[in-house]
Design an enzyme around this catalytic site. Structure first.
Site, PDB file in Angstrom:
ATOM      1  CG  ASP A  97      -0.194  -3.939   2.671  1.00  0.00           C
ATOM      2  OD1 ASP A  97       0.191  -3.496   1.476  1.00  0.00           O
ATOM      3  OD2 ASP A  97      -0.422  -3.109   3.654  1.00  0.00           O
TER       4      ASP A  97
ATOM      5  CG  HIS B 196      -0.524   0.306   2.456  1.00  0.00           C
ATOM      6  ND1 HIS B 196      -0.458  -0.672   3.463  1.00  0.00           N
ATOM      7  CD2 HIS B 196      -0.118   1.457   3.072  1.00  0.00           C
ATOM      8  CE1 HIS B 196       0.241   0.032   4.429  1.00  0.00           C
ATOM      9  NE2 HIS B 196       0.421   1.258   4.304  1.00  0.00           N
TER      10      HIS B 196
ATOM     11  CB  SER C  20       3.176   1.385   6.075  1.00  0.00           C
ATOM     12  OG  SER C  20       1.975   1.493   6.638  1.00  0.00           O
ATOM     13  N   GLY C  21       5.233  -1.345   6.304  1.00  0.00           N
ATOM     14  CA  GLY C  21       6.212  -2.143   5.408  1.00  0.00           C
ATOM     15  C   GLY C  21       7.357  -2.586   6.313  1.00  0.00           C
TER      16      GLY C  21
HETATM   17  N1  ARG Z   1      -1.291   2.046   7.408  1.00  0.00           N
HETATM   18  C1  ARG Z   1      -0.216   2.562   7.940  1.00  0.00           C
HETATM   19  C2  ARG Z   1       0.776   3.240   7.298  1.00  0.00           C
HETATM   20  O1  ARG Z   1       0.415   3.421   6.075  1.00  0.00           O
HETATM   21  C3  ARG Z   1       0.332   1.794   8.972  1.00  0.00           C
HETATM   22  C4  ARG Z   1      -0.564   1.410  10.220  1.00  0.00           C
HETATM   23  C5  ARG Z   1      -0.294   0.464  11.327  1.00  0.00           C
HETATM   24  N2  ARG Z   1      -1.230   0.805  12.225  1.00  0.00           N
HETATM   25  C6  ARG Z   1      -1.263   0.204  13.314  1.00  0.00           C
HETATM   26  N3  ARG Z   1      -2.030   0.814  14.277  1.00  0.00           N
HETATM   27  N4  ARG Z   1      -0.437  -0.842  13.722  1.00  0.00           N
HETATM   28  O2  ARG Z   1       1.974   3.491   7.579  1.00  0.00           O
END
Ligand code: ARG
Length: 294
Positions: free
Chosen positions: A150, A102, A245-246
């Site tokens: 993802d 994403h 993320s990642g």
């Molecule tokens: N989707 C988020 C990002 O783009 C990461 C979210 C992780 N969230 C969590 N509550 N662990 O960085």
């Protein structure tokens, strides 16, 4: 069958037999995604000193020891930190970063840079290097609606300087996550929901929850067991957040850190009864292996 065995124990074949035995034992520990030397650091940091029994309270994190997770990559889009990732080595001197699919929504490869060997993003660190992205590959089963699978792999346009102690490759585990195991997440993302990013790499410990628990919390239309795992505290407090993320969810096993998942999504950050959700490394293993060694 019997004949083979009889030949096997002949003393002349002892070295060969020994080889098979050694290979057999090594195979459980080492694989294409966990090559020798992965998942360890060169700054003398002892992973066994990390908290194993968790106290309450990335969100709720603390500064990581500089370069203690030397596969950590900061992914910047037009100079702005957007995601984390982990350095992996492919075959024939190709280099990759494992991250989240994403992250690449609405972007092109040329906008991204991968920073390795960094600890404090606000400083110009002599250990760090910034590498261009050759291609970003998204898992073919990645679903933008459900966020299943993802995961993505970035191929680096040039080789990183692995000779530096601050840079090393990560290990990807093919084993499914064990419920109750205390694992770790690192990242430069938000330190509270809607808050600020951290310049210094943050670290938290998190217990992995059972698949049944994750399903109960999110519902089976939201939590997809094959490609997701969840980890965190029912009481909240410690979590990954936006821009993490990642980045890797990693557990100390076999005397090294092994990546079992990558930061994917959550509802808020660190809220009670809302653990973080991670793309499962074992769910994506075949695809990762085929792409880095293909
Ligand atoms: N989707 C988020 C990002 O783009 C990461 C979210 C992780 N969230 C969590 N509550 N662990 O960085």
């Amino acid at each position: 069958m019997f004949r083979e065995f009889a030949i096997g124990v002949n003393t002349k074949n002892m070295p060969a037999l020994l080889c098979y035995v050694l290979l057999y034992f090594a195979s459980g520990v080492s694989s294409d995604l966990s090559p020798p030397g992965c998942g360890i650091n060169d700054v003398g940091f002892d992973y066994t000193t990390l908290p194993k029994v968790t106290r309450k309270r990335i969100v709720g994190g603390e500064n990581a020891t500089p370069h203690s997770f030397p596969w950590m990559a900061a992914l910047e889009n037009r100079g702005v930190l957007q995601c984390g990732g982990s350095l992996l080595k492919g075959s024939s001197d190709r280099w990759f970063v494992l991250t989240a699919a994403h992250c690449f929504r609405g972007t092109t490869a040329d906008e991204w840079k991968v920073r390795l060997g960094v600890h404090d993003l606000s400083k110009t660190e002599s250990s760090s290097e910034s590498i261009d992205v050759k291609t970003a590959m998204i898992h073919p089963q990645y679903n933008t609606q459900t966020l299943e699978y993802d995961i993505a792999l970035i191929e680096l346009s040039s080789a990183p300087q692995l000779s530096r102690p601050e840079i090393n490759i990560g290990c990807v585990s093919g084993d499914v996550a064990k419920a109750g195991e205390v694992c770790y997440v690192a990242g430069w993302g938000l330190t509270s929901s809607g808050g600020d990013q951290s310049d210094v790499l943050q670290l938290i410990e998190k217990p992995v929850l059972s698949q049944a628990q994750c399903r109960d919390i999110f519902g089976s239309n939201t939590f997809y067991e094959v490609s997701m795992i969840c980890a965190g505290f029912i009481e909240g407090g410690k979590d990954s957040c936006t821009s993490d993320s990642g980045g890797p969810l990693m557990c100390y096993r076999n005397n090294r850190m092994e990546i079992i998942g990558t930061v994917s999504w959550g509802i808020g950050c660190g809220e009670p009864n809302s653990p973080g959700v991670y793309a499962s490394a074992s769910g994506g293993k075949q695809w990762i292996e085929a792409n880095i060694n293909g």
